[in-house]
Design a protein around this motif. Structure first.
Motif, PDB file in Angstrom:
ATOM      1  N   THR A 126      -6.053  -2.421   5.755  1.00 13.41           N
ATOM      2  CA  THR A 126      -5.968  -1.854   4.409  1.00 13.41           C
ATOM      3  C   THR A 126      -7.337  -1.884   3.742  1.00 13.41           C
ATOM      4  OG1 THR A 126      -3.688  -2.664   4.177  1.00 13.41           O
ATOM      5  CG2 THR A 126      -4.829  -2.020   2.167  1.00 13.41           C
ATOM      6  N   TRP A 127      -7.710  -0.770   3.128  1.00  9.61           N
ATOM      7  CA  TRP A 127      -8.923  -0.669   2.318  1.00  9.61           C
ATOM      8  C   TRP A 127      -8.475  -0.250   0.928  1.00  9.61           C
ATOM      9  CZ3 TRP A 127     -12.897   3.902   2.695  1.00  9.61           C
ATOM     10  CH2 TRP A 127     -13.962   3.656   1.811  1.00  9.61           C
ATOM     11  N   SER A 128      -8.771  -1.069  -0.104  1.00 12.67           N
ATOM     12  CA  SER A 128      -8.244  -0.810  -1.437  1.00 12.67           C
ATOM     13  C   SER A 128      -9.322  -0.980  -2.503  1.00 12.67           C
ATOM     14  CB  SER A 128      -7.063  -1.740  -1.737  1.00 12.67           C
ATOM     15  OG  SER A 128      -7.468  -3.091  -1.690  1.00 12.67           O
ATOM     16  N   GLY A 129      -9.110  -0.294  -3.606  1.00  9.35           N
ATOM     17  CA  GLY A 129     -10.010  -0.370  -4.749  1.00  9.35           C
ATOM     18  C   GLY A 129      -9.336   0.215  -5.967  1.00  9.35           C
ATOM     19  N   ASP A 130     -10.136   0.476  -7.008  1.00 11.39           N
ATOM     20  CA  ASP A 130      -9.577   1.060  -8.222  1.00 11.39           C
ATOM     21  C   ASP A 130      -8.992   2.446  -7.966  1.00 11.39           C
ATOM     22  OD1 ASP A 130     -10.359  -1.186  -9.611  1.00 11.39           O
ATOM     23  OD2 ASP A 130     -12.254  -0.321 -10.306  1.00 11.39           O
ATOM     24  N   TRP A 131      -9.429   3.087  -6.905  1.00 13.38           N
ATOM     25  CA  TRP A 131      -8.986   4.435  -6.565  1.00 13.38           C
ATOM     26  C   TRP A 131      -7.624   4.454  -5.864  1.00 13.38           C
ATOM     27  CZ3 TRP A 131      -8.473   4.385  -1.312  1.00 13.38           C
ATOM     28  CH2 TRP A 131      -9.204   3.416  -0.624  1.00 13.38           C
ATOM     29  N   GLY A 132      -7.162   3.286  -5.393  1.00 12.44           N
ATOM     30  CA  GLY A 132      -5.897   3.219  -4.678  1.00 12.44           C
ATOM     31  C   GLY A 132      -6.038   2.401  -3.413  1.00 12.44           C
ATOM     32  N   ALA A 133      -5.197   2.662  -2.425  1.00 12.08           N
ATOM     33  CA  ALA A 133      -5.221   1.912  -1.169  1.00 12.08           C
ATOM     34  C   ALA A 133      -4.971   2.857  -0.002  1.00 12.08           C
ATOM     35  CB  ALA A 133      -4.175   0.799  -1.180  1.00 12.08           C
ATOM     36  N   MET A 134      -5.757   2.661   1.061  1.00  7.85           N
ATOM     37  CA  MET A 134      -5.556   3.402   2.302  1.00  7.85           C
ATOM     38  C   MET A 134      -5.177   2.410   3.386  1.00  7.85           C
ATOM     39  SD  MET A 134      -5.424   6.135   4.064  1.00  7.85           S
ATOM     40  CE  MET A 134      -6.185   7.378   3.009  1.00  7.85           C
ATOM     41  N   GLU A 135      -4.033   2.663   4.039  1.00 11.84           N
ATOM     42  CA  GLU A 135      -3.539   1.792   5.098  1.00 11.84           C
ATOM     43  C   GLU A 135      -3.519   2.554   6.415  1.00 11.84           C
ATOM     44  OE1 GLU A 135      -0.048  -0.807   3.693  1.00 11.84           O
ATOM     45  OE2 GLU A 135       0.016   0.944   2.365  1.00 11.84           O
ATOM     46  N   LEU A 136      -3.997   1.899   7.484  1.00  7.39           N
ATOM     47  CA  LEU A 136      -3.984   2.476   8.821  1.00  7.39           C
ATOM     48  C   LEU A 136      -3.240   1.527   9.754  1.00  7.39           C
ATOM     49  CD1 LEU A 136      -7.692   3.701   9.035  1.00  7.39           C
ATOM     50  CD2 LEU A 136      -5.667   5.078   8.474  1.00  7.39           C
ATOM     51  N   PHE A 137      -2.426   2.094  10.645  1.00  2.16           N
ATOM     52  CA  PHE A 137      -1.592   1.290  11.533  1.00  2.16           C
ATOM     53  C   PHE A 137      -1.775   1.734  12.980  1.00  2.16           C
ATOM     54  CE2 PHE A 137       0.460   1.539   7.438  1.00  2.16           C
ATOM     55  CZ  PHE A 137       0.989   0.278   7.213  1.00  2.16           C
ATOM     56  N   GLY A 138      -1.914   0.761  13.862  1.00  7.60           N
ATOM     57  CA  GLY A 138      -1.796   0.973  15.287  1.00  7.60           C
ATOM     58  C   GLY A 138      -0.590   0.179  15.762  1.00  7.60           C
ATOM     59  N   ILE A 139       0.387   0.845  16.353  1.00 11.24           N
ATOM     60  CA  ILE A 139       1.684   0.224  16.620  1.00 11.24           C
ATOM     61  C   ILE A 139       2.056   0.431  18.082  1.00 11.24           C
ATOM     62  CG2 ILE A 139       4.114   0.149  15.929  1.00 11.24           C
ATOM     63  CD1 ILE A 139       3.198   1.786  13.410  1.00 11.24           C
ATOM     64  N   THR A 140       2.525  -0.623  18.743  1.00  8.88           N
ATOM     65  CA  THR A 140       3.013  -0.479  20.109  1.00  8.88           C
ATOM     66  C   THR A 140       4.201  -1.410  20.321  1.00  8.88           C
ATOM     67  OG1 THR A 140       2.354  -0.368  22.441  1.00  8.88           O
ATOM     68  CG2 THR A 140       1.527  -2.227  21.157  1.00  8.88           C
ATOM     69  N   TRP A 141       4.761  -1.354  21.528  1.00 13.94           N
ATOM     70  CA  TRP A 141       6.011  -2.019  21.881  1.00 13.94           C
ATOM     71  C   TRP A 141       7.136  -1.570  20.944  1.00 13.94           C
ATOM     72  CZ3 TRP A 141       8.615  -7.253  20.977  1.00 13.94           C
ATOM     73  CH2 TRP A 141       9.667  -7.387  21.864  1.00 13.94           C
ATOM     74  N   HIS A 142       7.600  -0.370  21.184  1.00 16.87           N
ATOM     75  CA  HIS A 142       8.676   0.228  20.407  1.00 16.87           C
ATOM     76  C   HIS A 142       9.915  -0.653  20.458  1.00 16.87           C
ATOM     77  CE1 HIS A 142      12.242   2.856  19.966  1.00 16.87           C
ATOM     78  NE2 HIS A 142      11.508   3.450  19.035  1.00 16.87           N
TER      79      HIS A 142
END
Length: 426
Positions: free
Chosen positions: A160-176
Motif C-alpha cells: 500500500t502507498w498512501s497519502g493525502d491524495w488517497g491510497a493505492m493498493e497492489l496485490f500478488g496472490i497465489t494458492w487459490h
C-alpha cells in the motif's frame, strides 16, 4: 479439512523468523505481545422437513478463533489468527483455517507512507449491505454463513502507498482457495452435493496461478470512492453435474476472469448513499450450450445501489434507527449464477446504545421478477464483559418450482432456520 494445515502452519513460523531476525539483539524478539479471541457455541434448528435426502433438522457445534499480535520496537509486527469449527450435523462444516498469518512493515516515502503485508490475510472491499460485488480478493467460507460475508485466509503480498491524495493498493496472490460448501447432511445446499475431489481449473497452473489485483481509494469531500481491478482465477466456481458411480455430483470448475469494480459512498447529513458496480468477463452463466456441451461464457455487468438513513435519538432516547434500502441487478438476468438477478433489500436496524450494546435488525429481500422473498431477523447483546448472545432467523417463502429465475433459491426452499450463538470473548 478445508485447508492443508502443514503448509499454512508453516507460514507464521517463517514470518516470526523474519521479524525476529530484523529485531535488535538488545531488545529481544518483541516489545508487545497480545492474545485475544472468541469461543462460540452454536445451535441451528430447521423447522421444516428436509428438501433433499440425508439432510438433518438440527445442527450444533462450536468455533474458536484466536489472534496473536506481536510487535517490535520499530513497529514491525506479525499477526496470527487460526480458526477451527466443529459441527455435529454436517462433517463438511467441520473445518480449520488460518484467517491471518502475516508480517507487517511500514515506512515513509517523502510526505507519503508505504505498508507491506506478507503472508495470509483477509481483505474486505465494498460498502453495501446486501451483497458485496467488488469484494473478490478472498474466497467465501460459505459453510460459515449463507450471507457469503465470511472469508477464508488468502496467501498474498499486499503493498500500500498512501497519502493525502488517497491510497493505492497492489496485490500478488497465489494458492487459490476452494470455496467451502455444505455436505450431504448439511442444509442450505443444492440437491446434488459438491465433490471437492473433482475440482478443476481453466489455468494450467491450477491453484498456483499468480492472480493480480489493485485498488485506488480516496475521499473527495463527502464522497468516498474505490476503483478496483482483478485478473486471476474466479472465487466463484461453475458447478458441473458429473456422474460418479450410479449418481451425480457437482464438480467445481474455476475459470480465469477479469473484473473491474467501483464502490462509492456519499455522506450527506443522516444519509449514506451507496453504490457497488462491476464488469466481469470469463465466467460461465447457467444457460447450457448443447453444441459445446458446456455452459455459455458471458461478459456481464452488475450493480447494487441504495442508501441508509439514520435517525439519532429516537423519541429523545439513546436509541438510533437506521433504515436501509438497496436494489441489486445482474445483467445476466434469469441465467445469473446467484439468486440476486433483480432484487430489493429493505431493512431496519435499531441500536439501543446501552451498556450491553443491544442491537436489533430486521430485513426483507424480495425478487422483483416473481414472488420469492426471504425475511430475516437478528438480535445481538452483550451479557457481560466476556459473554455475548447472538440470535438470528431466516424464512424463505413464495418460491416457484417452475421458474428458471428461482432455481437457485428453490434448492433451499425448506431451509428456513433459527440460530443461536453464545460467545465467550477473551
Amino acid at each position: 479439512m478445508t485447508v492443508r494445515l502443514p503448509l499454512l502452519l508453516a507460514t507464521p513460523l517463517i514470518l516470526a523468523s523474519l521479524l525476529a531476525t530484523g529485531a535488535r539483539a538488545d531488545n529481544g524478539f518483541f516489545d508487545d505481545v497480545e492474545v485475544f479471541g472468541r469461543l462460540s457455541s452454536e445451535t441451528r434448528l430447521y423447522p421444516e422437513s428436509a428438501g433433499h435426502p440425508d439432510q438433518r433438522s438440527h445442527a450444533s457445534g462450536f468455533a474458536v478463533e484466536a489472534t496473536m499480535y506481536a510487535e517490535d520496537d520499530e513497529g514491525r509486527s506479525i499477526t496470527l489468527t487460526p480458526f477451527y469449527r466443529y459441527d455435529a450435523g454436517d462433517p463438511e462444516r467441520t473445518h480449520a483455517d488460518l484467517r491471518e498469518a502475516y508480517f507487517l512493515a511500514y515506512g515513509d516515502i517523502g510526505d507519503d507512507e508505504w505498508e507491506l503485508r506478507l503472508g495470509v490475510d483477509r481483505v474486505f472491499w465494498g460498502v453495501v449491505e446486501s451483497r458485496s460485488l467488488v469484494d473478490i480478493v478472498n474466497q467465501t467460507d460459505l459453510v460459515e454463513h449463507p450471507d457469503e460475508k465470511t472469508k477464508l485466509g488468502q496467501p498474498m503480498v499486499h503493498l500500500t502507498w498512501s497519502g493525502d491524495w488517497g491510497a493505492m493498493e497492489l496485490f500478488g496472490i497465489t494458492w487459490h482457495r476452494q470455496r467451502t460448501f455444505p455436505g450431504r447432511h448439511g442444509r442450505l445446499r443444492s440437491a446434488l452435493v459438491v465433490d471437492h475431489d473433482l475440482t478443476s481449473y481453466e489455468s494450467a497452473a491450477e491453484e498456483w496461478r499468480l492472480d493480480l489485483a489493485g485498488r485506488f481509494s480516496g475521499s473527495f469531500g463527502p464522497l468516498d470512492i474505490g476503483l478496483s481491478a482483478f485478473d486471476g482465477t474466479s472465487r466463484e466456481p461453475t458447478l458441473l453435474p458429473t456422474p460418479v458411480g450410479t449418481g451425480l455430483v457437482l464438480a467445481p470448475y474455476y475459470e480465469k476472469i477479469r473484473q473491474f469494480g467501483l464502490d462509492a459512498q456519499l455522506t450527506t447529513g443522516p444519509w449514506l448513499l451507496k453504490l457497488e458496480a462491476i464488469h466481469r468477463s470469463g465466467l460461465q452463466n447457467r444457460r447450457f450450450d448443447q453444441r459445446l456441451f458446456r455452459y455459455e461464457e458471458e461478459d456481464y455487468a452488475a450493480f447494487v445501489v441504495g442508501g441508509e438513513y439514520t435517525i439519532n435519538a429516537v423519541w429523545e432516547s439513546d436509541t438510533d434507527l437506521s433504515l436501509i434500502g438497496e436494489w441489486t441487478r445482474d445483467g445476466r438476468g434469469q441465467w445469473a449464477t446467484n439468486a440476486f438477478e433483480n432484487d430489493v433489500l429493505l431493512a431496519a436496524r435499531v441500536g439501543l446504545n446501552d451498556e450491553q450494546s443491544t442491537e436489533f435488525t430486521v430485513s426483507a429481500l424480495a425478487s422483483l421478477d416473481n414472488g420469492s422473498h426471504a425475511i430475516s431477523a437478528e438480535f445481538k447483546r452483550r451479557i457481560s464483559d466476556s459473554w455475548s448472545l447472538h440470535v438470528e432467523g431466516t424464512a424463505y417463502s413464495g418460491i416457484d418450482a417452475e421458474s428458471v429465475v428461482e432455481e437457485v433459491l428453490y434448492e433451499v426452499r425448506r431451509d428456513s432456520y433459527v440460530g443461536l450463538n453464545l460467545d465467550y470473548n477473551f
